[in-house]
Design a protein around this motif. Structure first.
Motif, PDB file in Angstrom:
ATOM      1  N   VAL A 210       0.846  -1.198   0.000  1.00  0.00           N
ATOM      2  CA  VAL A 210       0.000   0.000   0.000  1.00  0.00           C
ATOM      3  C   VAL A 210       0.883   1.249   0.000  1.00  0.00           C
ATOM      4  O   VAL A 210       0.594   2.229  -0.681  1.00  0.00           O
ATOM      5  CB  VAL A 210      -0.937   0.007   1.221  1.00  0.00           C
ATOM      6  CG1 VAL A 210      -1.753   1.299   1.257  1.00  0.00           C
ATOM      7  CG2 VAL A 210      -1.867  -1.200   1.183  1.00  0.00           C
ATOM      8  N   TYR A 211       1.964   1.208   0.798  1.00  0.00           N
ATOM      9  CA  TYR A 211       2.933   2.299   0.835  1.00  0.00           C
ATOM     10  C   TYR A 211       4.266   1.822   0.257  1.00  0.00           C
ATOM     11  O   TYR A 211       4.700   0.696   0.546  1.00  0.00           O
ATOM     12  CB  TYR A 211       3.178   2.781   2.263  1.00  0.00           C
ATOM     13  CG  TYR A 211       2.009   3.467   2.935  1.00  0.00           C
ATOM     14  CD1 TYR A 211       1.011   4.110   2.200  1.00  0.00           C
ATOM     15  CD2 TYR A 211       1.910   3.480   4.331  1.00  0.00           C
ATOM     16  CE1 TYR A 211      -0.050   4.728   2.829  1.00  0.00           C
ATOM     17  CE2 TYR A 211       0.854   4.114   4.965  1.00  0.00           C
ATOM     18  CZ  TYR A 211      -0.125   4.736   4.214  1.00  0.00           C
ATOM     19  OH  TYR A 211      -1.182   5.356   4.834  1.00  0.00           O
TER      20      TYR A 211
ATOM     21  N   PRO B  95      -1.937  -4.520  -2.539  1.00  0.00           N
ATOM     22  CA  PRO B  95      -2.482  -5.652  -1.786  1.00  0.00           C
ATOM     23  C   PRO B  95      -2.795  -6.868  -2.645  1.00  0.00           C
ATOM     24  O   PRO B  95      -2.655  -7.999  -2.178  1.00  0.00           O
ATOM     25  CB  PRO B  95      -3.750  -5.068  -1.158  1.00  0.00           C
ATOM     26  CG  PRO B  95      -3.492  -3.596  -1.078  1.00  0.00           C
ATOM     27  CD  PRO B  95      -2.678  -3.275  -2.290  1.00  0.00           C
ATOM     28  N   ALA B  96      -3.228  -6.659  -3.893  1.00  0.00           N
ATOM     29  CA  ALA B  96      -3.551  -7.798  -4.761  1.00  0.00           C
ATOM     30  C   ALA B  96      -2.307  -8.628  -5.044  1.00  0.00           C
ATOM     31  O   ALA B  96      -2.357  -9.870  -5.039  1.00  0.00           O
ATOM     32  CB  ALA B  96      -4.172  -7.304  -6.069  1.00  0.00           C
TER      33      ALA B  96
ATOM     34  N   ALA C 105       0.332  -8.762  -3.094  1.00  0.00           N
ATOM     35  CA  ALA C 105       0.686  -9.410  -1.831  1.00  0.00           C
ATOM     36  C   ALA C 105      -0.197 -10.632  -1.594  1.00  0.00           C
ATOM     37  O   ALA C 105       0.286 -11.688  -1.159  1.00  0.00           O
ATOM     38  CB  ALA C 105       0.542  -8.420  -0.674  1.00  0.00           C
ATOM     39  N   GLN C 106      -1.471 -10.506  -1.907  1.00  0.00           N
ATOM     40  CA  GLN C 106      -2.386 -11.637  -1.722  1.00  0.00           C
ATOM     41  C   GLN C 106      -2.013 -12.781  -2.651  1.00  0.00           C
ATOM     42  O   GLN C 106      -2.069 -13.956  -2.260  1.00  0.00           O
ATOM     43  CB  GLN C 106      -3.823 -11.192  -1.979  1.00  0.00           C
ATOM     44  CG  GLN C 106      -4.848 -12.294  -1.732  1.00  0.00           C
ATOM     45  CD  GLN C 106      -6.262 -11.766  -1.782  1.00  0.00           C
ATOM     46  OE1 GLN C 106      -6.686 -10.991  -0.932  1.00  0.00           O
ATOM     47  NE2 GLN C 106      -7.007 -12.179  -2.799  1.00  0.00           N
ATOM     48  N   ALA C 107      -1.610 -12.451  -3.868  1.00  0.00           N
ATOM     49  CA  ALA C 107      -1.182 -13.489  -4.809  1.00  0.00           C
ATOM     50  C   ALA C 107       0.045 -14.227  -4.291  1.00  0.00           C
ATOM     51  O   ALA C 107       0.265 -15.399  -4.639  1.00  0.00           O
ATOM     52  CB  ALA C 107      -0.895 -12.867  -6.174  1.00  0.00           C
ATOM     53  N   ALA C 108       0.821 -13.544  -3.449  1.00  0.00           N
ATOM     54  CA  ALA C 108       2.005 -14.164  -2.856  1.00  0.00           C
ATOM     55  C   ALA C 108       1.687 -14.863  -1.544  1.00  0.00           C
ATOM     56  O   ALA C 108       2.598 -15.345  -0.851  1.00  0.00           O
ATOM     57  CB  ALA C 108       3.091 -13.115  -2.635  1.00  0.00           C
ATOM     58  N   GLY C 109       0.389 -14.921  -1.176  1.00  0.00           N
ATOM     59  CA  GLY C 109      -0.016 -15.653   0.024  1.00  0.00           C
ATOM     60  C   GLY C 109      -0.123 -14.812   1.268  1.00  0.00           C
ATOM     61  O   GLY C 109      -0.113 -15.339   2.384  1.00  0.00           O
ATOM     62  N   ILE C 110      -0.253 -13.465   1.133  1.00  0.00           N
ATOM     63  CA  ILE C 110      -0.364 -12.578   2.293  1.00  0.00           C
ATOM     64  C   ILE C 110      -1.741 -11.923   2.263  1.00  0.00           C
ATOM     65  O   ILE C 110      -2.034 -11.098   1.391  1.00  0.00           O
ATOM     66  CB  ILE C 110       0.734 -11.495   2.282  1.00  0.00           C
ATOM     67  CG1 ILE C 110       2.118 -12.142   2.289  1.00  0.00           C
ATOM     68  CG2 ILE C 110       0.578 -10.557   3.478  1.00  0.00           C
ATOM     69  CD1 ILE C 110       3.260 -11.151   2.143  1.00  0.00           C
TER      70      ILE C 110
ATOM     71  N   MET D 255      -9.480 -15.531   4.816  1.00  0.00           N
ATOM     72  CA  MET D 255      -9.065 -16.916   4.998  1.00  0.00           C
ATOM     73  C   MET D 255      -9.481 -17.803   3.830  1.00  0.00           C
ATOM     74  O   MET D 255      -9.084 -18.969   3.758  1.00  0.00           O
ATOM     75  CB  MET D 255      -9.653 -17.462   6.299  1.00  0.00           C
ATOM     76  CG  MET D 255      -9.074 -16.807   7.540  1.00  0.00           C
ATOM     77  SD  MET D 255      -9.834 -17.441   9.046  1.00  0.00           S
ATOM     78  CE  MET D 255      -8.872 -16.584  10.293  1.00  0.00           C
ATOM     79  N   ALA D 256     -10.295 -17.244   2.927  1.00  0.00           N
ATOM     80  CA  ALA D 256     -10.795 -18.046   1.808  1.00  0.00           C
ATOM     81  C   ALA D 256      -9.727 -18.322   0.761  1.00  0.00           C
ATOM     82  O   ALA D 256      -9.907 -19.188  -0.088  1.00  0.00           O
ATOM     83  CB  ALA D 256     -11.991 -17.352   1.157  1.00  0.00           C
ATOM     84  N   VAL D 257      -8.639 -17.576   0.814  1.00  0.00           N
ATOM     85  CA  VAL D 257      -7.520 -17.850  -0.093  1.00  0.00           C
ATOM     86  C   VAL D 257      -6.509 -18.714   0.641  1.00  0.00           C
ATOM     87  O   VAL D 257      -6.519 -18.820   1.857  1.00  0.00           O
ATOM     88  CB  VAL D 257      -6.856 -16.538  -0.570  1.00  0.00           C
ATOM     89  CG1 VAL D 257      -7.851 -15.681  -1.319  1.00  0.00           C
ATOM     90  CG2 VAL D 257      -6.270 -15.764   0.598  1.00  0.00           C
ATOM     91  N   ASP D 258      -5.625 -19.315  -0.104  1.00  0.00           N
ATOM     92  CA  ASP D 258      -4.619 -20.203   0.493  1.00  0.00           C
ATOM     93  C   ASP D 258      -3.473 -19.352   1.036  1.00  0.00           C
ATOM     94  O   ASP D 258      -2.376 -19.329   0.489  1.00  0.00           O
ATOM     95  CB  ASP D 258      -4.114 -21.190  -0.565  1.00  0.00           C
ATOM     96  CG  ASP D 258      -3.219 -22.258   0.045  1.00  0.00           C
ATOM     97  OD1 ASP D 258      -3.283 -22.443   1.279  1.00  0.00           O
ATOM     98  OD2 ASP D 258      -2.459 -22.893  -0.712  1.00  0.00           O
TER      99      ASP D 258
END
Length: 509
Positions: free
Chosen positions: A56-57, A76-77, A79-84, A158-161
């Motif tokens: 984000v920053y 964030p997208a 980061a989420q793709a990287a599992g965060i 939590m719905a993502v791995d």
């Protein structure tokens, strides 16, 4: 024994905003299979560190290493793709969508190029079931309480791995049972090897569920500790930068003698006031110079009571009297005209306007009271804003900064400044200390006591019973959207007495 695998390493992280050093060379390590609490006052840099990790920053200097590889996420997208996955303090979902749509947004099962809604609802139900949440996935999110919306936000994360789960104040809107439900899930994820970064201002919760603690203050790292090796008082002392003796003095209850109250005539009387489906008809007298606490479990009707007193909702039955005059509080503006100010528990949707500056937020209530055609002179506005920025120690002391860039505690101070600027005679505070640090919480408690000493009537709502007892002269107890009791808060009243009343459903005394 094999050492836990390090998933996240942040080294020498620095971020500077105009006039503010948000982070100064901060190190942070997060390992697999642990719950790691990130602690510090509002403005210490906790949220900034999280936003640096999740893209984000952008950081000004330092390194972020994920699984041994230096990374810099674009947002964030990525980061989420990287599992965060991250759940922030303020619920950031779409109220106009269903629970299932919010949980599966962007990940809906498809068939023939179109969204398979039956499969989407089924998948959402599976994720809800993993948290033991009995929520209809077909229901509209906006139909649920803030607490349920928070749980849905956690369910979505939590719905993502995810290998890393970041929870920023996830329990601030949850009752005790829901907190324990969440903790059960957190422990299960930890045991499965997930790394959990947990931010909370509830010390007991931190000590109950976390394995390690990292402490920040003023954007700097104070240290990293095993939770079992850091005493509670020492933790708070590190967070607020005060000696233990000063801290103990700070936490003394700021109370006045009930005998000092002017009890000749209530400033405001609610007589048989109620609203169908919200709160049953109740009586409540509010006196000059008195703090009336509203206690009850989440969903007991505390907020609904406050909204009737403030004109935010219109009553179906009953009346409100001020002195010997009948008044009609049909809108918040009508209440404001009667010098009644209401600070909502929902800071995000009904409080601070993030895109406006601190100055504009503080002046919003006073300008609304005067009317938009009678602009407040700039010189007078500067005087008012400067007065409250100094009096409430709003940080950073830059009135031209967008309010969204402030920490949660400082946003709460801005909201208080807005209503104090209108010079109210009755101030209704709904969860004014929710999700803020212990130092700011004590400041707000002391401010409430000082306002009462100067003759203001205050209604104080908090989910923390200890806090209600700390600041109140009288306590009205709510259960099942009904006022069940009212007690004078003297030295003989304790938390157990309130809990017993709630459990027994006792009537007004």
């Amino acid at each position: 024994m094999t050492a836990p695998l390090t998933i996240v390493e942040m080294r020498g992280i620095s971020i500077e905003f105009p006039g503010v050093k948000a982070l100064q060379g901060v190190d942070f390590t997060l390992r697999a299979g642990e719950i790691h609490a990130l602690m510090g006052e509002n403005g210490a840099g906790k949220s900034t560190l999280i936003k640096a990790l999740t893209g984000v920053y952008a950081i000004d200097s330092g390194r972020i290493v994920i699984d041994g590889v230096e990374r810099m996420f674009a947002g964030p997208a990525a980061a989420q793709a990287a599992g965060i996955s991250t759940v922030y303090q303020e619920v950031n979902l779409c109220g106009n969508l269903t629970v299932a749509e919010n949980i599966m947004l962007g990940r809906e099962p498809r068939r023939g190029g179109a969204i398979d809604w039956r499969a989407t609802r089924s998948a959402a139900a599976t994720h809800l079931g993993a948290l033991n949440l009995d929520i209809d996935p077909r229901s509209s999110l906006s139909a649920h309480s803030l607490a349920i919306q928070q749980l849905v936000a956690i369910c979505r994360a939590m719905a993502v791995d995810a290998r890393v789960l970041i929870l920023d104040e996830p329990t601030s809107s949850l009752d005790a049972g829901e907190v324990q439900q969440l903790f059960t899930v957190m422990r299960g994820l930890r045991d499965d090897g997930v790394a959990i970064l947990f931010v909370s201002h509830f010390l007991e919760q931190v000590y109950e569920v976390s394995d390690r603690i990292t402490v920040l203050r003023n954007g700097q790292l104070l240290g990293e500790y095993a939770t079992s090796e850091l005493p509670r008082l020492a933790l708070v002392s590190k967070m607020i930068g005060k000696s233990l003796a000063v801290l103990e003095e700070l936490e003394e209850a700021p109370k006045r003698s009930v005998a000092a109250l002017d009890s000749t005539l209530p400033y405001l009387q609610a007589i048989g006031l109620g609203r169908r489906g919200a709160v049953e008809a109740f009586d409540l007298d509010l006196y000059v110079g008195e703090v009336v606490g509203i206690a009850g479990l989440l969903g007991s009707g505390r907020t609904e009571l406050a909204r009737l007193l403030s004109g935010a909702d219109r009553a179906d039955v009953g009346q409100v009297r001020m002195g010997d005059m009948l008044v009609h509080l049909r809108t918040p503006r009508a209440a404001l005209a009667r010098k009644i100010a209401y600070s909502s528990e929902d800071r995000k949707s009904e409080g601070v306007v993030g895109d406006l500056t601190v100055r504009e937020n503080i002046m919003l209530g006073l300008q609304a009271e005067r009317g938009w055609t009678r602009r407040i002179p700039a010189k007078r506005a500067d005087e008012i804003v400067g007065q409250y920025v100094a009096a409430l120690d709003i940080r950073p002391a830059n009135p031209d900064m967008p309010a969204r860039n402030l920490s949660g505690g400082n946003q709460q101070k801005v909201l208080l400044a807005r209503w104090l600027a209108t010079a109210p005679k009755l101030l209704i505070l709904d969860e004014p200390t929710r999700g803020i640090d212990v130092g700011t919480k004590a400041e707000i408690q002391r401010l409430v006591a000082e306002l009462a000493q100067k003759g203001m009537s205050v209604v104080f709502i908090s989910s923390e019973l200890e806090e209600v007892l700390r600041v109140s002269h009288r306590v009205a107890v709510m259960r099942d959207h009904r006022k069940i009791a009212e007690i004078v808060n003297d030295d003989d009243v304790g938390i157990d007495d309130i809990v017993e009343l709630i459990a027994s459903g006792g009537r007004d005394s």
